[in-house]
Write a protein that holds these residues in place. Structure first.
Motif, PDB file in Angstrom:
ATOM      1  N   MET A  51       6.572   1.089  -5.744  1.00 30.94           N
ATOM      2  CA  MET A  51       7.855   0.441  -5.496  1.00 30.94           C
ATOM      3  C   MET A  51       8.248   0.999  -3.790  1.00 30.94           C
ATOM      4  SD  MET A  51      10.643  -1.054  -5.551  1.00 30.94           S
ATOM      5  CE  MET A  51      10.874  -1.259  -7.702  1.00 30.94           C
ATOM      6  N   ALA A  52       7.890   2.100  -3.549  1.00 36.68           N
ATOM      7  CA  ALA A  52       7.758   2.683  -2.232  1.00 36.68           C
ATOM      8  C   ALA A  52       7.013   1.707  -1.410  1.00 36.68           C
ATOM      9  CB  ALA A  52       7.454   4.024  -2.235  1.00 36.68           C
ATOM     10  N   ARG A  53       5.837   1.483  -1.522  1.00 33.03           N
ATOM     11  CA  ARG A  53       5.268   0.618  -0.716  1.00 33.03           C
ATOM     12  C   ARG A  53       5.836  -0.759  -0.176  1.00 33.03           C
ATOM     13  NH1 ARG A  53      -0.058   1.176   0.563  1.00 33.03           N
ATOM     14  NH2 ARG A  53      -0.487   2.670  -0.898  1.00 33.03           N
ATOM     15  N   VAL A  54       6.333  -1.250  -1.355  1.00 34.28           N
ATOM     16  CA  VAL A  54       6.942  -2.802  -1.271  1.00 34.28           C
ATOM     17  C   VAL A  54       8.027  -2.688  -0.441  1.00 34.28           C
ATOM     18  CG1 VAL A  54       8.282  -4.573  -2.603  1.00 34.28           C
ATOM     19  CG2 VAL A  54       6.126  -3.528  -3.644  1.00 34.28           C
ATOM     20  N   PHE A 279       2.702  -9.282  -3.630  1.00 33.15           N
ATOM     21  CA  PHE A 279       1.941  -8.509  -4.252  1.00 33.15           C
ATOM     22  C   PHE A 279       0.811  -7.902  -3.628  1.00 33.15           C
ATOM     23  CE2 PHE A 279       1.413  -6.532  -8.629  1.00 33.15           C
ATOM     24  CZ  PHE A 279       0.340  -5.465  -8.318  1.00 33.15           C
ATOM     25  N   TRP A 280       0.037  -8.713  -3.161  1.00 38.52           N
ATOM     26  CA  TRP A 280      -1.185  -8.485  -2.404  1.00 38.52           C
ATOM     27  C   TRP A 280      -0.840  -7.712  -0.997  1.00 38.52           C
ATOM     28  CZ3 TRP A 280      -5.898  -7.274  -2.696  1.00 38.52           C
ATOM     29  CH2 TRP A 280      -6.727  -7.386  -1.785  1.00 38.52           C
ATOM     30  N   ARG A 281       0.253  -8.198  -0.395  1.00 37.07           N
ATOM     31  CA  ARG A 281       0.501  -7.773   0.820  1.00 37.07           C
ATOM     32  C   ARG A 281       0.777  -6.133   0.742  1.00 37.07           C
ATOM     33  NH1 ARG A 281       4.725 -11.844   2.113  1.00 37.07           N
ATOM     34  NH2 ARG A 281       3.617 -13.687   3.323  1.00 37.07           N
ATOM     35  N   SER A 282       1.641  -5.978  -0.410  1.00 31.49           N
ATOM     36  CA  SER A 282       1.928  -4.703  -0.576  1.00 31.49           C
ATOM     37  C   SER A 282       0.961  -3.590  -0.767  1.00 31.49           C
ATOM     38  CB  SER A 282       3.061  -4.582  -1.973  1.00 31.49           C
ATOM     39  OG  SER A 282       2.200  -4.560  -3.276  1.00 31.49           O
TER      40      SER A 282
END
Length: 457
Positions: A51-54, A279-282
């Protein structure tokens, strides 16, 4: 002239993308899993990391933590509260144990040891209402996501205490009302418990949040509608997220439809769905094998599968020009034939062959000890491998799956040194294998009367 127009268009596009994140965005993201006085939870720390990465990818200043004690959690909340002053958007995400006592919700630090109502109310737990009031009151928009409805072993302890036998203690969380400009979302309905999901991956609720809330051009209440549907479908209608909202306007976590870099991306990227692309970007720049495997689990035939596999190989062994071939030569029946104990018995694996399977799994990024025994840990890892490959996920192997596994090119770091009955080899190995936090399952519809009565007011 044509060049000038193109340059002006690009400049306007980049300005729009930057302006989308010009507001002040702050997030509190914590996952508590390593509890000291009750069995540990498998996924909250991974949920928080994902979640933090997104959120960082869409412009949030994230106050992040995992496996926090009461004191450490209080320190993070104080930091979050200071940063939230004057924020345009403040977001609160918590994964871990939570408990409701007499209708009040509490979040539990990893050092919580609750034996009575008094333990809860005198500081061993975090009062949710008070916390949100103190840390987010000054923010214009407040978004709260609580993946804290796990089946809670503390509840039984408190109910059995003589002094609090009449107290109302729920394993899940109690209903909460949102104030103006606030959206609150629970992993499941009031008083109910939510699923953790496969160990080493994300919980169903967090996985749905990651897939939807930062989708380009998707308003948050529409995103939560998608979250609700995804969780309901994934759990076979066993879990239905619940929420309450008093938002007074539209809220976009990712208002831009695309970025300049996306516009120059290869055609294959454009073929990916918005959710998969987000999702992939994250996780595309991650150094965590489990997060790359989370993408493979969610999208076993995804557009970025070759890139994910190549990055896993690079992380485990350094740069390599060898790409695992996962589909060529695989019997199509492998993707449909379900394995069970009988089918696995027919394979006839002895202890050394079972150890070979475990080492192969480790070499493919699904870490497990090579004991020669297919215990529950190994079954869980096999299920994650099956999910990543698109095979029926039972935790058992049949002849076709075993043959397919043997055809995969495994990492040269296969851990021959983790066998419990080969101490001499372990001592001479020059160091143990790296751990990836539980293996390769890794990081990758709710609201309001205005959404057709899907939410309780």
């Amino acid at each position: 002239m044509r060049f000038l127009l193109a340059a002006m268009s690009l400049a306007a596009f980049v300005f729009t993308g930057n302006a989308a994140y010009a507001d002040k965005r702050v997030a509190f993201v914590v996952g508590n899993a390593a509890y000291k006085n009750v069995p540990q939870l498998p996924n909250p720390a991974i949920d928080a990391k994902s979640m933090a990465r997104v959120l960082r990818n869409v412009g949030f200043d994230v106050v992040e933590g995992a496996n926090l004690t009461r004191d450490a959690m209080t320190a993070k909340l104080l930091e979050f509260g200071k940063k939230s002053e004057g924020a345009d958007v403040a977001l609160f995400f918590y994964a871990g144990h939570g408990i409701a006592v007499n209708g009040t919700n509490y979040l539990l630090p990893v050092d919580a040891d609750l034996k009575s109502e008094m333990d809860v109310k005198l500081g061993a737990a975090i009062n949710v209402d008070l916390t949100l009031e103190q840390t987010m009151a000054d923010a214009k928009v407040k978004l709260v996501f609580l993946d804290a409805c796990r089946d809670n072993p503390f509840a039984a302890k408190i109910r059995s205490a003589k002094a609090t036998r009449s107290v109302n203690v729920a394993s899940g969380l109690a209903e909460m009302k949102s104030g103006e400009g606030t959206l609150i979302a629970f992993a499941t309905g009031p008083g109910q418990t939510a699923l953790d999901g496969e160990a080493g991956t994300n919980s169903p609720f967090t996985r749905a949040l990651i897939a939807n809330i930062a989708s380009p051009g998707l308003e948050i209440q529409q995103a939560m509608t998608k979250v609700r549907a995804q969780v309901n479908d994934e759990t076979g209608k066993a879990q239905l997220p619940w929420g309450h909202t008093n938002l007074t306007g539209t809220v976009f976590l990712n208002p831009a439809a695309a970025t300049a870099s996306d516009a120059a991306a290869p055609a294959t990227v454009a073929q990916a769905g918005e959710v998969e692309l987000e999702f992939w970007r994250s996780i595309k720049d991650t150094n965590k094998v489990e997060e790359l495997n989370a993408y493979l689990t969610n999208y076993p035939n995804g557009t970025f599968k070759p890139l994910a596999l190549a990055r896993i190989a690079a992380l485990q062994d350094g740069p390599s020009t060898t790409t695992r071939n996962l589909t060529v030569g695989i019997d199509p029946a492998t993707f449909t034939d379900t394995a069970d104990q009988i089918a696995e018995d027919q394979v006839g694996l002895d202890k050394n062959q079972r150890r070979d399977v475990q080492r192969r799994l480790t070499g493919l990024g699904f870490d497990v000890k090579a004991t020669g025994k297919f215990d529950e840990e190994t079954r869980s890892v096999i299920r994650r491998w099956q999910a990543a490959r698109g095979y029926p996920t039972t935790g058992y192997l049949n002849k076709l799956q075993h043959k397919a596994m043997q055809s995969e090119i495994v990492s040269s770091r296969v851990a021959s040194d983790d066998s419990t009955d080969e101490p001499a080899r372990r001592r001479s190995s020059g160091g143990g294998r790296r751990s990836h936090g539980g293996g390769g399952g890794g990081p990758g519809n709710l609201f309001g009367h205005m959404m057709g009565g899907l939410f309780h007011r």
